[in-house]
Design a protein around this motif. Structure first.
Motif: not given
Length: 319
Positions: A275-278, A280-291
């Protein structure tokens, strides 16, 4: 005229000095183990108010030390909890049945001796010369889990220490193809029992010395502990050699178990690599997952003084 000759006086003085040093060393080790056990209990919330902790006592150095330190902490802990010692008598030939009850009565802790003839089962099932540890451990664990329910204990304390945890990690990696170890705290598969390992931060050599100084009545395991060429023994010797040749390596390796970066491993079930995408921070789209994401960056490789933290260089060919 003094009736005591100089030789006797000197011997007495040496004895007094040796006893003083022994007490000093014992107190120092007790404080260290008490601190490490306390830190582990706090870090993993192992013991809470009202807990009834079943302390599994095998007769070995580790479980003796665990019970001793827990009883010491119980006296000054900010929360009230109950301790009950439990030994599983597996009916090994020549097992000295009187030692543990005498010791437990002496120190004044409630206890139970559970009698189960797992020895005969192991000897019947496992071919001669094969490792008995796996089956013995499963039978012992099942019996203890069931007995915890019987006496209403909501926590089961096992005496595994830091070295056991590291050994299990390398055993699983070398022979099982998994990055897996003994967690300091876990819930059984059926959800009925919670296991804690209060000695998770403690070093085996400290425990061994403490047990010797305290003169615990050690009971050797004649069923599995005397077997040679076990995979665990090979791992133990490897770690001991590393500890001698590279002081501090064991501590660094254990810290790594407490500092995992899933995004820098290769488990697709643990981290969403697909699911990593350019953009987005660290390639993570989901804000909850980023936190919840633990990133490893250049900033993390710097210490508090602004300098670059130096890491031990390990020659892989020498391992």
């Amino acid at each position: 005229m003094h009736s005591e000759n100089p030789t006797e006086a000197q011997a007495e003085q040496l004895s007094v000095e040796a006893e003083r040093k022994r007490k000093t060393r014992t107190n120092k080790l007790q404080k260290r183990l008490r601190r490490e056990v306390g830190q582990a209990i706090e870090a993993f919330n192992m013991i809470e108010a009202g807990d009834k902790v079943m302390v599994c006592l095998s007769g070995g150095k580790d479980s003796y030390a665990m019970l001793d330190i827990l009883m010491n902490l119980q006296k000054s802990a900010p929360v009230d909890f109950e301790l009950v010692a439990v030994n599983l008598d597996q009916k090994q030939p020549g097992f000295p049945e009187h030692i543990l009850p005498a010791y437990l009565e002496k120190i004044g802790v409630p206890f139970h001796i559970v009698e189960r003839d797992t020895y005969s089962i192991v000897k019947e099932v496992v071919p001669e010369g094969k490792t008995t540890c796996g089956l013995c451990s499963r039978l012992r664990r099942g019996t203890l889990y069931g007995f915890a329910d019987e006496i209403g204990a909501n926590k089961i304390a096992l005496g595994h220490h830091r070295d056991d945890i590291l050994e299990t990690f390398f055993l699983n990696m070398f022979y099982g193809g998994k990055l897996k170890s003994m967690p300091p705290k876990l819930v059984s598969d059926d959800g009925k029992n919670m296991v804690i390992r209060p000695l998770a931060y403690a070093r085996e050599k400290d425990i061994a010395e403490y047990a010797e100084l305290k003169e615990f009545p050690i009971i050797p395991c004649n069923l599995c502990g005397s077997q040679e060429n076990l995979q665990r023994q090979v791992i133990k010797e490897m770690l001991n050699n590393w500890d001698k040749q590279h002081p501090g390596r064991i501590e660094t390796m254990f810290r790594s178990l407490c500092n995992v970066v899933p995004s820098h491993l290769a488990d697709t079930e643990l981290f969403d690599f697909k699911g990593l995408q350019l953009g987005f921070p660290h390639g993570i789209v989901d804000p909850d997952a980023r936190s919840e994401f633990r990133a490893e960056s250049d900033e993390e490789n710097q210490n508090g003084n602004g300098g670059v933290q130096t890491m031990e260089r390990i020659d892989l060919l020498s391992l």
